[in-house]
Write an enzyme that holds these catalytic residues in place. Structure first.
Site, mmCIF file in Angstrom:
data_model
loop_
_atom_site.group_PDB
_atom_site.id
_atom_site.type_symbol
_atom_site.label_atom_id
_atom_site.label_comp_id
_atom_site.label_asym_id
_atom_site.label_seq_id
_atom_site.Cartn_x
_atom_site.Cartn_y
_atom_site.Cartn_z
ATOM 1 N N ARG A 1 -23.216 -14.563 -44.719
ATOM 2 C CA ARG A 1 -22.298 -14.010 -44.104
ATOM 3 C C ARG A 1 -22.612 -12.833 -43.424
ATOM 4 O O ARG A 1 -23.422 -11.981 -43.746
ATOM 5 C CB ARG A 1 -21.014 -13.364 -45.294
ATOM 6 C CG ARG A 1 -20.011 -12.626 -44.748
ATOM 7 C CD ARG A 1 -18.824 -12.524 -45.421
ATOM 8 N NE ARG A 1 -18.292 -13.951 -45.990
ATOM 9 C CZ ARG A 1 -18.194 -14.280 -47.076
ATOM 10 N NH1 ARG A 1 -19.112 -13.692 -48.115
ATOM 11 N NH2 ARG A 1 -17.520 -15.481 -47.380
ATOM 12 N N SER B 1 0.946 -1.129 0.097
ATOM 13 C CA SER B 1 -0.044 -0.046 0.043
ATOM 14 C C SER B 1 0.959 1.231 0.007
ATOM 15 O O SER B 1 2.018 1.350 0.742
ATOM 16 C CB SER B 1 -0.963 -0.058 1.146
ATOM 17 O OG SER B 1 -1.430 1.162 1.509
#
Length: 450
Positions: free
Chosen positions: A317, A278
């Site tokens: 497609r 931290s």
């Protein structure tokens, strides 16, 4: 600057896999498409569809040419796909006598899909390699801690005693199933695509069927019986199985994270200076790798959902779902391998604290083996009465701050059936492990056999 975390230099050490990125980056995509074009030329030359010399020239050019990436990118931006621009450059590299035979009878999606399948094959091999390391690490943990007794927890509360080896064996089982799924799906996913403009391969005429098989053979892929231009379940399945795999890793990561809590402190990720630190709390050692695994799992699941949406390909497609695959598939693979890599790091160096497991086991002063007492008493007074007697003793123990053994010994209805010495044995966590060690043996033996 980048908008994608998988391409970010800042987050590269976390949400990133250099190895998988190398499989799915632009250069790899272009290389895979060139491999498809070269295989097409070789197969057509074998079948006398194009001249043998042209086939050789195209094959050589595809292997040796240096693609002008900026030019290709400009062409792709105009055309909407990269294949036309690539075919132009390949034709130039193959020379005048062969250029007219480049991409003979094929369509853009044939080359892009087949190239993507080659990338998927390489990506799956990479994942399987590291999943094997995860499997080996879990098997080692299971064997080492076969008899390390700890609290089993349900609803985040003490339930019954288990062993840490048993827990690792359960994790191992999930990983092995994930690995099996990824292997079993490959015949359905690793298919070549060569069917022409609308999937009929009319451009090749009577040689079409032989060509699809020869093309697949050149690439070491499966030759599908019918086109899959507009049936995209193969890629969706790949994404879903990756999500199931990262889900298995996410379960392991979540368990480890909870067991790393200061209040439990039974495990810790491998120590690396400053990892999980931290900026303001010097004592912090956050389980960063587990957090990344869980984050990757969420990302892979979302990518898998995108691939499932892409199954709605219209007619012969798709008009947009196909493009969504270009987004989802690389993300799924890169994040999935990131999760596997982080799991390798965590599990190969996982710190286990058996003394803390033993300490936590005793927190409830015997309540964790209340079922053992109930089942022992049930032999003499019946299960329901035994349940009610032990239930009341548990409440007394909690209220008075005494052990379950003391609370049970204070009840003459209990001591008529079990002496204090017998109760002590019944209330020993190590005596109430059921099949925990058997399950460890099953999983570790089968892991070694593989």
């Amino acid at each position: 600057m980048t908008a994608s975390i998988t391409d970010s230099q800042l987050f590269a050490p976390l949400f990133h896999s250099e190895a998988m990125q190398a499989v799915f980056n632009d250069e790899a995509r272009v290389t895979a498409m060139l491999q498809a074009e070269a295989a097409l030329a070789r197969a057509q030359a074998r079948l006398d569809i194009i001249p043998a010399q042209a086939g050789q020239q195209i094959d050589d050019a595809a292997r040796e040419m240096r693609v002008d990436m900026p030019r290709l990118a400009r062409d792709a931006g105009i055309v909407g796909y990269p294949v036309l621009g690539l075919v132009r450059q390949l034709s130039e590299a193959a020379g005048p006598s062969a250029s007219g035979y480049v991409h003979w009878g094929a369509t853009t999606q044939d080359i892009m899909d087949t190239g993507t399948v080659l990338q998927i094959r390489e990506g799956l091999a990479l994942i399987d390699r590291d999943l094997e390391r995860v499997e080996q690490a879990l098997a080692a943990l299971a064997r080492e801690h076969r008899e390390t007794v700890m609290a089993g927890r349900t609803h985040l509360q003490h339930a019954l005693p288990v062993t840490f080896g048993y827990k690792a064996a359960i994790w191992l089982d999930g990983v092995r199933r994930a690995r099996t799924r990824l292997s079993e799906m490959q015949p359905r996913v690793l298919n070549a695509q060569l069917w022409g403009a609308a999937g009929t391969l009319a451009s090749i005429e009577h040689n079409a069927e032989a060509l699809t098989s020869a093309f697949a053979e050149e690439l070491g892929l499966n030759a599908p019986q019918v086109p899959w231009h507009a049936t995209r379940d193969g890629f969706a399945e790949a994404g879903c199985h990756l999500a199931l795999m990262t889900g298995a890793l996410g379960k392991i990561a979540f368990d480890i994270m909870i067991m790393c809590m200061d209040e439990i402190a039974e495990l810790s990720e491998p120590f690396v200076k400053d990892r999980g630190a931290s900026s303001t709390m010097p004592q912090k050692r956050n389980p960063i790798s587990c957090e990344v695994i869980r984050g990757c799992n969420m990302g892979v699941k979302k990518a898998a959902a995108l691939l499932m949406d892409a199954q709605e390909a219209d007619f012969e497609r798709a008009t947009g779902p196909w493009h969504a695959e270009w987004i989802g598939l690389p993300q799924a693979f890169v994040l999935a391998h990131c999760a596997v890599s982080q799991a390798v790091f965590v599990l190969e160096g996982l710190e286990v604290f058996p003394q803390q497991m033993e300490k936590n086991l005793g927190l409830s002063q015997g309540l964790i083996v209340a079922e053992s007492a109930m089942m022992a008493l049930a032999k003499g007074m019946g299960r329901q009465e035994a349940h009610d007697v032990v239930y009341a003793a548990c409440r007394d123990a909690q209220r008075d701050g005494i052990s379950l053994h003391a609370a049970l010994c204070a009840n003459p209805a209990v001591t008529r059936h079990l002496s204090p010495e017998q109760l002590a044995t019944v209330l020993s966590p190590a005596s109430y492990l059921g099949m925990a060690t058997t399950i460890v043996d099953r999983m570790t033996t089968s892991a070694r056999a593989d």
